[in-house]
Design an enzyme around this catalytic site. Structure first.
Site: not given
Length: 571
Positions: A26-27, A29-30, A32-33, A50, A147
């Protein structure tokens, strides 16, 4: 941002987890899922987990074990706040580290804001108030986010703001003593100028003289407020290479920029205070909270700081999403290109943007791929309105008597919902994504009458999607042609590819490029067959993997306008 972890979808997830995984990705990152999970022997609560592939992150990426540990420690230390994603727990095995968190049931806030338009003043004030509440709480704990940007601003199921992603968080106060930070990190449109302009004589990612991270957070919050109001950032980057920033500095905040001219004087007063180039004179949180515009009453804000009217807020936001089919999709937009090819690289520690100078004009990583490729498309599909329950998107319905006019030949006219049977119209009129394609967007009463929560009107999934009665084999070439026109090259594909996609009932085109702000923008354009209200159509979804949600919305709008004649519209 770094590429997705190679083989991360194939490597087995940790065993003996204290929860069960209940979704696909569902998402992302650099390194990660993110997937949804729930307790082993219950159906709720549903949380987000995560998963960080350590080998990829530490050996091939720029993340260190110390940074990962710090993220978990600081996120856990924050505790609970109504506008911050809560950390539930963490763990690891030899391959993975996992962090369990509260699920943002409302999805991305900025996915629901029109690019280049923004939201009304009351809605902007509501979300800015909640953002300041979240940041104030963090700072009271001695932690700065570092961030703050749209990608990290999520929503609860009732539409309340939830600040997320603490991978760059830092401790700026310990035992009552302020600590300077030296790491160069952040996203260029949102980063504070003292971080960009600092001397880096030893390492490109470390400043010789540190900065106060809590003060730089204030700057980022100011840029986010600006984006809420107008749907665009005030500049590409806070350096003299940006014409907009240069004028802002030289006029002492009294810029002639057309975006600033749209704002009322009291808001400009607040923004100028938050966007003071000199950190020492920048507004503090106390000065923000006592500013006249901040303290004004708001119909959406309850005394406890939560959403007082979830249905009304969602309805208003949905009605503001609109696609203008008369626009030129290839016309350059404000901030689309930089004059200086030597763009600064501040988003690379610990995450590198794909908009590195070498990649700014090289958007060629885009390629069509079938779902059975080496890196399969593994994202969770949002629910479909008006579909036959239990029937696969690619399977024909027995005894199907739907009209196949559009499926077998090119369109001769724009498809409107009114051309279909009333039963189809009734079902599809409940799809909130259709409202954005009307010339005067309005939210159907069928959506609001039965609504009980914010996400009953404005769903958690992205509205970057459309339906078309055109067949997949006719639709794919049109989409690829549109991508080419927008400067997104797609390698040629054969008739065999199309035949395979037709058999599978789905196709996926990977999009990897630099956005208008020269930051990484990555995802997939997914086309799937389906039966919608008894009619066979294709659903086209634009699934963002990483990057700014407003930039992704802008990209979606340009493609839709390019293929506008095949997009199903209300009316």
């Amino acid at each position: 941002m770094a590429p997705a972890p190679p083989g991360s979808q194939i490597a087995p997830l940790p065993l003996n987890l204290p929860f069960r995984i209940i979704s696909k990705t569902i998402g992302q990152g650099a390194y990660a899922s993110i997937r949804k999970a729930c307790p082993l022997h219950a159906t709720n609560p549903v949380i987000a987990v995560k998963f960080i592939n350590k080998e990829h992150a530490f050996k091939q990426g720029r993340l260190t074990p110390k940074q990962l540990k710090l993220e978990i420690v600081l996120h856990s230390h924050l505790g609970k706040h109504q506008n911050i994603i809560h950390c539930v727990g963490s763990g690891e095995d030899t391959i993975w580290t996992w962090i369990a968190m509260e699920l943002a049931e409302g999805g991305d806030l900025f996915d629901k804001i029109e690019a280049d338009e923004g939201v009304g003043e009351d809605i902007a004030h509501f979300y800015f108030t909640q953002l300041v509440s979240a940041v104030s709480f963090m700072h009271s704990k001695g932690i700065a986010h570092r961030d703050i940007k749209p990608e990290n601003v999520l929503l609860s199921g009732q539409g309340d703001l939830k600040l997320a992603d603490f991978g760059l968080a830092a401790l700026f106060k310990k035992d009552g003593n302020l600590r300077l930070c030296n790491t160069v990190c952040g996203s260029p449109p949102y980063i504070a100028p003292e971080i960009v302009s600092g001397r880096r004589s030893k390492r490109a990612d470390m400043l010789d003289t540190g900065y106060l991270a809590n003060v730089s957070d204030i700057w980022s919050c100011g840029v986010v407020l600006f984006v809420l109001l107008v749907g665009n950032t005030p500049w590409d980057e806070p350096t003299m290479r940006s014409e907009e920033y240069k004028e802002y500095v030289e006029t002492n905040g009294r810029t002639t920029d057309e975006l600033w001219q749209k704002l009322p004087p009291e808001i400009v007063s607040l923004l100028r205070g938050m966007l003071k180039v000199n950190p020492a004179s920048r507004f503090t949180l106390d000065e923000i909270r006592t500013h006249p515009w901040f303290t004004k009453s708001n119909p959406y804000l309850s005394p406890s700081g939560t959403n007082a009217n979830p249905i009304g807020l969602a309805t208003q936001m949905l009605s503001q999403l609109r696609i203008d089919f008369s626009q030129d999709p290839t016309a350059s937009q404000r901030g689309g290109q930089s004059q200086d090819p030597d763009v600064m690289d501040v988003d690379f520690f610990p995450r590198r943007s794909n908009a590195h100078p070498a990649n700014v004009n090289m958007i060629s990583s885009t390629q069509p791929e079938t779902p059975v490729a080496e890196t399969p498309f593994d994202w969770e599909r949002p629910p479909r309105l008006g579909t036959h329950d239990g029937i696969s998107a690619s399977q024909p319905v027995a005894g199907d008597t739907h009209r196949a006019t559009y499926q077998s030949q090119p369109l001769t006219q724009t498809p409107f919902l009114s051309q279909f049977p009333s039963s189809t119209q009734d079902l599809l009129s409940q799809d909130p994504s259709l409202t954005q394609f009307t010339s005067n967007p309005s939210v159907p009463l069928t959506l609001t009458q039965a609504a009980r929560k914010f996400h009953d009107v404005l769903p958690n999934y992205s509205l970057a999607r459309f339906l078309s009665p055109l067949s997949l084999s006719l639709l794919i070439p049109l989409l690829v042609e549109a991508l080419h026109k927008l400067g997104v090259p797609v390698p040629p594909f054969s008739e065999e590819h199309i035949e395979q996609w037709e058999r599978d009932g789905e196709a996926s085109v990977r999009v990897k490029m630099a956005d208008g702000r020269r930051q990484g923008l990555n995802g997939h354009v997914v086309v799937e067959k389906g039966i919608f209200g008894g009619e066979r159509m294709c659903e086209v979804r634009f699934v963002k993997a990483s990057g700014d949600p407003l930039e992704w919305r802008r990209f979606f709008k340009r493609v839709v306008v390019s293929v506008g004649d095949v997009v199903l519209r209300p009316g």
